[in-house]
Scaffold this motif. Sequence first.
Motif, mmCIF file in Angstrom:
data_model
loop_
_atom_site.group_PDB
_atom_site.id
_atom_site.type_symbol
_atom_site.label_atom_id
_atom_site.label_comp_id
_atom_site.label_asym_id
_atom_site.label_seq_id
_atom_site.Cartn_x
_atom_site.Cartn_y
_atom_site.Cartn_z
ATOM 1 N N GLN A 155 -0.561 10.939 2.422
ATOM 2 C CA GLN A 155 -1.635 10.605 3.033
ATOM 3 C C GLN A 155 -2.335 11.823 4.068
ATOM 4 O OE1 GLN A 155 -0.673 7.616 5.938
ATOM 5 N NE2 GLN A 155 -2.587 7.392 6.798
ATOM 6 N N THR A 176 3.789 0.953 1.355
ATOM 7 C CA THR A 176 4.266 2.303 0.917
ATOM 8 C C THR A 176 5.460 2.514 0.524
ATOM 9 O OG1 THR A 176 2.668 2.912 2.702
ATOM 10 C CG2 THR A 176 4.246 4.487 2.178
ATOM 11 N N ASP A 208 -0.649 7.565 -1.680
ATOM 12 C CA ASP A 208 -0.558 6.856 -0.472
ATOM 13 C C ASP A 208 -1.445 6.822 0.465
ATOM 14 O OD1 ASP A 208 0.821 5.756 1.676
ATOM 15 O OD2 ASP A 208 2.161 7.176 2.035
ATOM 16 N N GLU A 209 -2.263 5.855 0.838
ATOM 17 C CA GLU A 209 -3.387 5.909 1.577
ATOM 18 C C GLU A 209 -4.424 7.125 1.396
ATOM 19 O OE1 GLU A 209 -3.994 3.614 4.582
ATOM 20 O OE2 GLU A 209 -2.216 2.557 4.375
#
Lengths: 354, 300
Positions: A81, A42, A161-162
């Motif tokens: 996320q 990340t 991000d995720e």
Amino acid sequence: MSIEVRQLSKRFGDFVALDQVDLRVDDGELLALLGPSGCGKTTLLRMIAGLDRPDAGQILFAGQDATTRHVSERQVGFVFQHYALFRHMTVFDNVAFGLSVKPRATRPGKAEIRDRVMSLLKLVQLDWLAGAYPAQLSGGQRQRVALARSLAVEPKVLLLDEPFGALDAKVRKDLRRWLRDLHDQIHLTSVFVTHDQEEALEVSDRVVVMNHGRIEQVGAPDDIYENPASPFVTHFLGDVNLFHGRVEAGSLTIGPFAHAVHGLDDAERAVAYVRPHDLDITWVADGALAQGRVAHIHAVGPLVRLELQRDDGAAIEVALPKERYRELGITPGDVVYVKPRKLAVFPGGADYAI
Amino acid sequence: MRAFSLPPTAEGRATRWLLTAVAVLFLTLFLLLPLFVVFQQALAQGLGLYWAALADNDALDAIKLTLLATAVALPLNLVFGVCAAWCIARFEFRGKSLLSTLIDLPFSVSPVVAGLMYVLLFGVHSPLGGWLEAHGVKVVFAVSGIVLASVFVTFPFVARELIPLMQSQGAEEEQAALVLGASGWQTFLRVTLPNVKWGLLYGVILTNARAMGEFGAVSVVSGHIRGETITLPLHIEILYNEYNFVGAFACASLLTLLALLTLVAKTLVEWRQARAAARALHETQDRRTQAMIHLNQESA
């Protein structure tokens, strides 16, 4: 637009988040950054976006140094996320935000903004929710709005991000297939972070496996899965059995057992990694790695999972196709031999713990 | 059949009656009766005298000064509060906990002590006060001192209201705005501010109430010069000490009205927040229905 990362380093206090990382993302590629939490994936993504500043190293966009370029001038799309939708704005206003904050000279007219926003909402199949507020949407819908919002400014790079981390399993599967399709439509250079190896292997063109702030291996999904370069990668990409032994004159010797291996130098200590579905069960010791007593049999689904117990108490997991299982006619308590169809041997012999 | 059923964990009837009675008695004794007495005393000798007490020159000067102090303290602490909350909620820096503690100082220090600090710092006998006096600026026993004291005691209200709110909301929305190309100022105006607007309004209401009602700190720096450095609370004290009960309670009723108004405003803000949440929930249910219709149409 291609991205190049050169010798990027970052530490937070004593913790090394990134350690001289080099990486190249090709134009139009969908790349996955895969690794356990705290591996730096990340951090790397946020540095490409310009949300964090590296301690050392360079980031190049299309060959041009962008290390010191401000986040608002990098022309990247970033999907958080937890979506980070503007909670006080409707879905429409969220997607229109990037266009409406442009300087007057380059800002499109009201009608054009509306057309662009509505066509993006159609692309993510949410045009019928344009007037809703983020709190009224489901997780999957929010994620798609976040994606549409980041695409509205026509970024040169998409960073995620995720992106599916906070969704339940079913939605997650649908959404990642959908992301893959979307990428095939628009061919935007994309990087996404995930800790889920299945997700990385299924969606991306190339996978970057990271650990402790370093890149362990870069490659196509099947390449990485079939030929892991290190014990860590082997471990991280799925269940694996370990067999400790030594390499002698072209064969791996484990106690009384010997298995032929080619192209390996002799080593006093070596570990063989074998995935459960790469193990076969035989009634003869020839070419086997070990013997074990059948402790449990789980026969649900197309694969039958067997748990064997070695003499020293260690467990071996084997996944057999149903036909093979029937053919062998194994019952609990039988003593059988395991023979690998495929194995990865790493010299050294130290156990690798994640 | 009973009109309503109690959960099995509820107290018995007698206990509930007793607890309710105690609460009502307490409220009556300590809140309702004093409130009633203020207005009763103020109007004891008719509306005419009540108005006369308020229209008195000294009273009008006191009202004006109170409004002035509030008008300065409010915007100053609004700006300061937002800046401080931004700093503490968004950034990690050395001395952050010290700044956080300093913001609370006006809460923990007695207002009288706060007033004394200003007298010591800006008094004629201190170096700074002497220097200012020589340049024609008078702080202690002057209007500027009263304004300073008001600013000091209302320092924490806005910041304390915003910090937990901004911390709980996190910085991701602001980062998202920056990635989308917004400037820092655009991000502040279009993302940060709308997200904290109710908390901000709440802080402003509290600041306003405290600035108008402050007694201790202002009393010390005021010097009690009639028509010059007397705020409404000080004026009430003077009238009361002179046995002018009608005048004292008339002015007191003004401050009480302000307090009631503040409570109404505060309730209104809370009610609007609750209503917004309820409406969002309601609309969600509408959307769900709509989504079902949409899906049915698609599958048809």
